[in-house]
Motif scaffolding. Sequence first.
Motif, PDB file in Angstrom:
ATOM      1  N   PRO A  28      52.764  42.914  41.262  1.00 28.76           N
ATOM      2  CA  PRO A  28      53.254  41.957  41.948  1.00 28.76           C
ATOM      3  C   PRO A  28      53.457  42.262  43.517  1.00 28.76           C
ATOM      4  N   THR A  29      53.278  41.158  44.337  1.00 32.22           N
ATOM      5  CA  THR A  29      53.594  41.375  45.741  1.00 32.22           C
ATOM      6  C   THR A  29      54.385  39.920  45.882  1.00 32.22           C
ATOM      7  N   GLU A  30      55.010  40.011  47.342  1.00 31.40           N
ATOM      8  CA  GLU A  30      55.650  38.730  47.369  1.00 31.40           C
ATOM      9  C   GLU A  30      54.766  37.458  47.471  1.00 31.40           C
ATOM     10  N   THR A  31      53.510  37.721  47.816  1.00 29.83           N
ATOM     11  CA  THR A  31      52.740  36.381  47.965  1.00 29.83           C
ATOM     12  C   THR A  31      51.976  36.012  46.247  1.00 29.83           C
ATOM     13  N   VAL A  32      51.319  36.975  45.981  1.00 29.55           N
ATOM     14  CA  VAL A  32      50.500  36.642  44.736  1.00 29.55           C
ATOM     15  C   VAL A  32      50.468  38.032  44.270  1.00 29.55           C
ATOM     16  N   TYR A  33      50.016  38.140  42.692  1.00 27.29           N
ATOM     17  CA  TYR A  33      49.766  39.447  42.245  1.00 27.29           C
ATOM     18  C   TYR A  33      48.409  39.747  42.576  1.00 27.29           C
ATOM     19  N   GLY A  34      48.345  41.193  43.011  1.00 33.42           N
ATOM     20  CA  GLY A  34      46.947  41.903  43.217  1.00 33.42           C
ATOM     21  C   GLY A  34      46.379  42.576  42.009  1.00 33.42           C
ATOM     22  N   LEU A  35      45.099  42.966  42.259  1.00 38.72           N
ATOM     23  CA  LEU A  35      44.354  43.726  41.179  1.00 38.72           C
ATOM     24  C   LEU A  35      44.217  44.907  41.967  1.00 38.72           C
ATOM     25  N   GLY A  36      44.793  45.854  41.837  1.00 32.86           N
ATOM     26  CA  GLY A  36      44.738  47.162  42.731  1.00 32.86           C
ATOM     27  C   GLY A  36      43.618  48.161  42.082  1.00 32.86           C
ATOM     28  N   ALA A  37      43.068  48.721  43.159  1.00 32.24           N
ATOM     29  CA  ALA A  37      42.107  49.897  42.702  1.00 32.24           C
ATOM     30  C   ALA A  37      42.170  51.022  43.853  1.00 32.24           C
ATOM     31  N   ASP A  38      42.069  52.249  43.436  1.00 31.37           N
ATOM     32  CA  ASP A  38      42.153  53.359  44.871  1.00 31.37           C
ATOM     33  C   ASP A  38      40.936  52.952  45.711  1.00 31.37           C
ATOM     34  N   ALA A  39      41.272  52.761  46.860  1.00 30.19           N
ATOM     35  CA  ALA A  39      40.388  52.402  47.996  1.00 30.19           C
ATOM     36  C   ALA A  39      39.225  53.319  48.241  1.00 30.19           C
ATOM     37  N   VAL A  40      39.472  54.520  47.822  1.00 26.63           N
ATOM     38  CA  VAL A  40      38.514  55.604  48.241  1.00 26.63           C
ATOM     39  C   VAL A  40      37.625  55.955  46.915  1.00 26.63           C
ATOM     40  N   ASN A  41      37.980  55.446  45.829  1.00 29.26           N
ATOM     41  CA  ASN A  41      37.305  55.631  44.574  1.00 29.26           C
ATOM     42  C   ASN A  41      36.135  54.609  44.279  1.00 29.26           C
ATOM     43  N   THR A  42      34.752  54.722  44.594  1.00 30.15           N
ATOM     44  CA  THR A  42      33.816  53.838  44.453  1.00 30.15           C
ATOM     45  C   THR A  42      33.666  53.250  43.172  1.00 30.15           C
ATOM     46  N   SER A  43      33.768  54.260  42.151  1.00 32.35           N
ATOM     47  CA  SER A  43      33.612  53.467  40.628  1.00 32.35           C
ATOM     48  C   SER A  43      34.860  52.521  40.162  1.00 32.35           C
ATOM     49  N   ALA A  44      35.973  52.723  40.615  1.00 33.77           N
ATOM     50  CA  ALA A  44      37.243  51.797  40.666  1.00 33.77           C
ATOM     51  C   ALA A  44      37.009  50.514  41.108  1.00 33.77           C
ATOM     52  N   VAL A  45      36.447  50.652  42.711  1.00 31.52           N
ATOM     53  CA  VAL A  45      36.621  49.429  43.341  1.00 31.52           C
ATOM     54  C   VAL A  45      35.307  48.492  42.925  1.00 31.52           C
ATOM     55  N   ASN A  46      34.438  49.322  42.281  1.00 33.39           N
ATOM     56  CA  ASN A  46      33.315  48.649  41.454  1.00 33.39           C
ATOM     57  C   ASN A  46      33.597  47.752  40.388  1.00 33.39           C
ATOM     58  N   ARG A  47      34.576  48.486  39.552  1.00 31.26           N
ATOM     59  CA  ARG A  47      35.033  47.721  38.362  1.00 31.26           C
ATOM     60  C   ARG A  47      35.955  46.566  38.691  1.00 31.26           C
ATOM     61  N   MET A  48      36.676  46.698  40.003  1.00 34.42           N
ATOM     62  CA  MET A  48      37.739  45.930  40.462  1.00 34.42           C
ATOM     63  C   MET A  48      36.889  44.698  40.732  1.00 34.42           C
ATOM     64  N   TYR A  49      35.701  44.535  41.512  1.00 29.26           N
ATOM     65  CA  TYR A  49      34.913  43.585  41.603  1.00 29.26           C
ATOM     66  C   TYR A  49      34.368  43.036  40.412  1.00 29.26           C
ATOM     67  N   GLU A  50      33.852  43.820  39.442  1.00 27.69           N
ATOM     68  CA  GLU A  50      33.181  43.080  38.242  1.00 27.69           C
ATOM     69  C   GLU A  50      34.281  42.438  37.429  1.00 27.69           C
ATOM     70  N   SER A  51      35.653  42.944  37.359  1.00 24.75           N
ATOM     71  CA  SER A  51      36.662  42.272  36.473  1.00 24.75           C
ATOM     72  C   SER A  51      36.946  41.005  37.156  1.00 24.75           C
TER      73      SER A  51
END
Length: 322
Positions: A28-51
């Motif tokens: 949760p944030t004060e605005t809306v819920y975020g879907l977080g991924a480690d910003a320097v982890n390419t595969s995590a960020v890729n999976r965030m885009y895919e989900s």
Amino acid sequence: MKVFEEVDDLAIEIASQALLDGNLVAFPTETVYGLGADAVNTSAVNRMYESKGRPKDHPVIIHISSIEMLSKWAVDIPKSARILANQFWPGPLTIILKKSELASDLITGGQKTVAIRIPNHPIALELLKRFEEKGGFGVVAPSANRFGAVSPTRAKHVLNELDSYLVESDVLLDGGNCKIGIESTIIFINDNDFKILRPGFISAKKIIQTLQMSNIWISESDKHHQLSVSGNLPNHYKPKAKVEINAIAHPGDGFIALKNIQTPNLAIRLGEPKDDLEFAHSLYSNLREADQLNLDRVVVNYQSFSPLGIAILDRLVRAASR
Ligand code: TXA
Ligand code: MG
């Protein structure tokens, strides 16, 4: 996905480690819920885009826990950006600056700029702080919804929408209802060039006052600008139901309006906020309710020229666009 309904220290520990291990954490944030991924982890960020089903050229916001982390992600930070950061962070303001080497094309959509904010929510701040203590630099977190849909303001919205796209090792932290309910204000700053790319709770007026400027350029929601901003696609933030602003509601239509406005005959009242603050806070939840009830059409009666009203109308116009 592992859901923590009570977010205690152990939940923060597990979630921050999950991020470092390359998993996704919805928070949760004060605005809306975020879907977080480690910003320097390419595969995590890729999976965030895919989900999310989000195209890779749509840049994301990096969330950090303190202003000290800013210089890791941005270079040539102008004085005005520091003034705004000191004034409004933690808070619902995203600042776009020249990117550092650390910010990869994957998170900036190939642009030379990067979007950054410190969210003002105890769970988000604790999570980011713990993640940074463990060696993390920042967490990219788009709103935790499928691309183009309405942003989630409650944990159950995230669960309903993303559960089938996430895996066992991903985490959802339930922090109740988001206070503000619409996404952060986005400001682009480059030397003496200031642009509000997405209006939000932090109004142009407050920014102008803080920077002692005379005026500021505000992006119009029905126009594209040169920067790739997914929130600026006119058909963003849309429920399945057809949204119409200030139209006549027929029997069976959903209806959202301020409390003092009567529900039209046989329309289904989805929301009756008492003021603009409550309007923003409940809007996405009310629109999701329309889809839950399988309504074809929702009429939103809304008129306001207050600073927050500009942000609310921006989201309404997009929800109503076809
Ligand atoms: O309130 C918020 O900002 C929420 C919470 C979770 O922090 N996040 C959010 O993220 O709304 P998202 O990804 O749904 O929207 C981020 C917006 C997008 O419109 C994106 O295009 C824009 O920020 N953006 C990101 N980086 C940018 C950049 N370098 N230049 C221009 N726009 C950028
Ligand atoms: Mg979004």
